[in-house]
Structures are given as C-alpha cells and as structure tokens.
Design an enzyme around this catalytic site. Structure first.
Site, PDB file in Angstrom:
ATOM      1  N   ARG A 236       1.248  -1.652  -0.080  1.00  0.00           N
ATOM      2  CA  ARG A 236      -0.279   0.105  -0.110  1.00  0.00           C
ATOM      3  C   ARG A 236       0.681   0.826  -0.121  1.00  0.00           C
ATOM      4  O   ARG A 236       1.727   1.445   0.628  1.00  0.00           O
ATOM      5  CB  ARG A 236      -0.470   0.263   1.442  1.00  0.00           C
ATOM      6  CG  ARG A 236      -2.462  -1.135   0.723  1.00  0.00           C
ATOM      7  CD  ARG A 236      -3.269  -0.501  -0.101  1.00  0.00           C
ATOM      8  NE  ARG A 236      -4.421  -0.811   0.575  1.00  0.00           N
ATOM      9  CZ  ARG A 236      -4.827  -2.055  -0.635  1.00  0.00           C
ATOM     10  NH1 ARG A 236      -3.573  -2.370  -2.451  1.00  0.00           N
ATOM     11  NH2 ARG A 236      -5.091  -3.099  -0.988  1.00  0.00           N
ATOM     12  N   GLU A 265      -3.668   7.725  -5.486  1.00  0.00           N
ATOM     13  CA  GLU A 265      -4.160   7.235  -6.967  1.00  0.00           C
ATOM     14  C   GLU A 265      -4.740   8.037  -7.508  1.00  0.00           C
ATOM     15  O   GLU A 265      -5.842   8.401  -6.859  1.00  0.00           O
ATOM     16  CB  GLU A 265      -3.423   5.971  -6.524  1.00  0.00           C
ATOM     17  CG  GLU A 265      -2.379   5.437  -5.727  1.00  0.00           C
ATOM     18  CD  GLU A 265      -2.498   3.642  -5.849  1.00  0.00           C
ATOM     19  OE1 GLU A 265      -3.687   2.885  -6.482  1.00  0.00           O
ATOM     20  OE2 GLU A 265      -1.753   3.485  -5.474  1.00  0.00           O
ATOM     21  N   HIS A 284      -0.086   0.969 -10.396  1.00  0.00           N
ATOM     22  CA  HIS A 284      -1.300  -0.117  -9.024  1.00  0.00           C
ATOM     23  C   HIS A 284      -1.649  -1.008  -9.844  1.00  0.00           C
ATOM     24  O   HIS A 284      -2.755  -1.415 -10.583  1.00  0.00           O
ATOM     25  CB  HIS A 284      -2.647   1.271  -8.410  1.00  0.00           C
ATOM     26  CG  HIS A 284      -3.110   0.263  -6.866  1.00  0.00           C
ATOM     27  ND1 HIS A 284      -3.324   0.284  -6.070  1.00  0.00           N
ATOM     28  CD2 HIS A 284      -2.659  -1.372  -7.397  1.00  0.00           C
ATOM     29  CE1 HIS A 284      -3.877  -0.577  -5.486  1.00  0.00           C
ATOM     30  NE2 HIS A 284      -3.375  -1.452  -5.871  1.00  0.00           N
ATOM     31  N   SER A 286       0.598  -4.144  -9.989  1.00  0.00           N
ATOM     32  CA  SER A 286       1.282  -5.437 -10.411  1.00  0.00           C
ATOM     33  C   SER A 286       0.260  -6.559 -10.268  1.00  0.00           C
ATOM     34  O   SER A 286       1.410  -7.981 -10.789  1.00  0.00           O
ATOM     35  CB  SER A 286       1.940  -5.333  -9.132  1.00  0.00           C
ATOM     36  OG  SER A 286       1.404  -5.013  -7.949  1.00  0.00           O
TER      37      SER A 286
END
Length: 328
Positions: A236, A265, A284, A286
């Site tokens: 996070r 984000e 974001h 992955s």
C-alpha cells in the site's frame, strides 16, 4: 433482511438483495439472474442503498465510499466482499464493531504480484533500463550486470502475497528473509526488521496497511539500508513516507526503487516522484493480468453460492487486524 439459508433459488430467493459498488467494466454476475435482486451503486448513491442490501460487493476497490457511508443510519449488509486483497479502503470503527462478515480476494493476486516483483528484480540487476537507453542512443557499450542468485532479500509482509514473492525470489536463487507482525517458524518479527534491512540487496514491501505498518518505510528505514539496496512497494502506498523515499533516492542512500502503489492515486502529474532518478513508477498494476476481472467475478460467485447455502466462507478478514489470518 432475508436469512442466508433461504437463498436457494426457490420462490422468494429474489428477496435477497446484492448491492454492487460499481467500476467499469462491471462484474460478470449472470449466474445470479433470477436468484437475486441486484442493485448497482456508486459513490453518490451507496449511502442510501446500503440499508436495502443483504450483500455488498465492493467491485470499485479503490473507492473509500463504503468507509464513508457505513456509519450512517439504517440496516447494514451482513456480508461484504471486496474484489481486492487489502481492506483498508473499507474499514471504519462501525464496520469493525459490527457482526458483518468481510471477505477479500485472497488467491487471485499472489502469483501475478510475485512475478511482477521478480521482473523488477531482474530488470534492476540486469540494467534493462540502461540497455534500452543505450539502444535509443545507438551506442554499443558493453557492461557487466549483477548476479541475482546469492543476493539477499527482505520481504515485509508474511501473508499470501509476501509468501508468494518469497517463493518466487527463492526460485531465482535469492536468499529471502520474511518478516511479519509476529515472529514464528520461518517468519521474523518486527524487532528483526532493521538489522535485516542492513544486509538486504532487495527490500519488498508487501504488508497490509494497518496502524502498525503505516509509514513504516521512513527515513530511519531507508538509512538502515545498504547504498546499493533496491526498494519495491507492492503493498500500500501509505506504507512509505514518500518524502523520505525521495530524499533517500536524491542523496543516494539507496540504489533505486520501484513503486506500484502510492499515497495518492492516480499519482498527480506534478508529483516529484515522476522525475526522481532511480525510481520506476507503475500505476497500481502489479496484480493485474489478462483475465483478472473474470477471475474476481468467478471467485465472488463461488463465495455467493457458499453464502446462499449457509456454508462457512473462506477468505474471512479479521476486522481487528485488517487481513485474513493464516492458519499454518
């Protein structure tokens, strides 16, 4: 509210209401047609819709609308499922104290994230960025790169994602130390983290966001790392004090970093993180592989069938700690 054991597809089954906090593309819920009343909501409507719902599917797992709406008046769903590994976007004191069951998407993201981390380690060790830049300049410049096998990694977070990362790196010959909330067989406790950071070539943040982990990667942590260490965050964004990471990179306290998650984000265009030397920024992604949304839909439908049959649910989050406890 309808009792869970009444949801059998027989007459009256449509009395059960599923509320979906929407995001595009919408989940595939076709098998629930004729069995369940489905409502679709967004950040502007969810507060008024919550009292109608027996079940809440948080498909928009980046939204904090549930956390803001939950303390309001009226009845609340007895089961909340989030299409994500983390639950920090949901939790508020009222939800934690309630008897509502919360489940997550454990089992979907572990392998993709582990592969992504391994890719970042290989790219950094083998200087793929430098190779691409030299090719762009049409320069033939021989270099030597780092051997990955035999290097040392610290993976912070001993849940399913952290364990998958550790296993994948070990497959490359990396010597991995896994750290978690408490020390146990194969897992170091928080008191071991700083000494482990000092000897690590790779530091991977894969912990859930809790009161204990928020801001854990700060100036002290980066100062403890080797000047050649590479830091990766797939947990996070709030695990990292971003200003301290910026300073560590600018002052070359560490060798480089890759962030897939951020405090804010999308990352604003004016953020200095875009331009700081030695940092890879990814949006974001992955855990997001081809077909991941279909996997999330299928997982929810499997859980729904269990819930409808009155059977125990897997992936139940301990709301007091913010993740699914391991039982091994």
């Amino acid at each position: 509210m309808t009792d869970v054991n009444d949801v059998t597809g027989a007459p009256g089954a449509r009395d059960v209401t599923l509320l979906v906090l929407d995001a595009e593309p919408l989940p595939r819920l076709g098998s629930l047609t004729g069995r369940t009343r489905i409502l679709h909501g967004d950040e502007s409507t969810i507060e008024s819709q919550l009292p109608e719902a027996d079940v809440l599917l948080v498909w928009d797992f980046l939204s904090d609308a549930v956390r803001r709406a939950w303390p309001g008046p009226g009845a609340r769903p007895r089961w909340v499922h989030t299409a994500s590994a983390g639950v920090d976007h949901l939790m508020c004191p009222e939800l934690t104290a309630s008897d509502t069951v919360v489940t997550n998407a454990r089992g979907i993201f572990e392998t993709p994230i582990a592969e992504y981390v391994a890719g970042l380690v290989l790219a950094a060790a083998k200087d793929f960025h430098g190779t691409n830049e030299l090719q762009r300049q049409r320069r033939w410049q021989h270099r030597e790169t780092r051997r990955v096998a035999g290097t040392r990694a610290v993976v912070v977070g001993s849940g399913p994602i952290g364990r998958a990362v550790a296993a994948t790196l070990e497959g490359l010959g990396v010597k991995v130390a896994l750290t978690g909330r408490t020390a146990r067989a194969g897992v170091h406790g928080p008191e071991d983290l700083m000494p482990l950071l000092a000897g690590a070539d790779w530091v991977v943040a894969a912990a859930p966001l809790t009161g204990a982990t928020r801001g854990m990667f700060d100036a002290r942590a980066f100062d403890a790392m080797s000047p050649s260490a590479y830091f990766i965050n797939v947990g996070r964004g709030q695990l990292v004090v971003e200003d301290d990471l910026l300073a560590a990179l600018r002052k070359r306290w560490i060798g480089g970093a890759a962030l897939d998650v951020f405090e804010q984000e999308p990352l604003p265009p004016e953020s200095p993180l875009w331009d700081v030397p030695g940092l890879i920024v990814s949006p974001h992604m992955s855990g997001d592989v081809v077909g991941w949304r279909d996997e999330l839909s299928a997982q929810f439908l499997e859980l729904y069938d269990l819930w409808a049959a009155g059977k125990p649910l897997p992936n139940v989050v301990d709301k007091n700690v913010g993740y699914v406890p391991l039982h091994d």
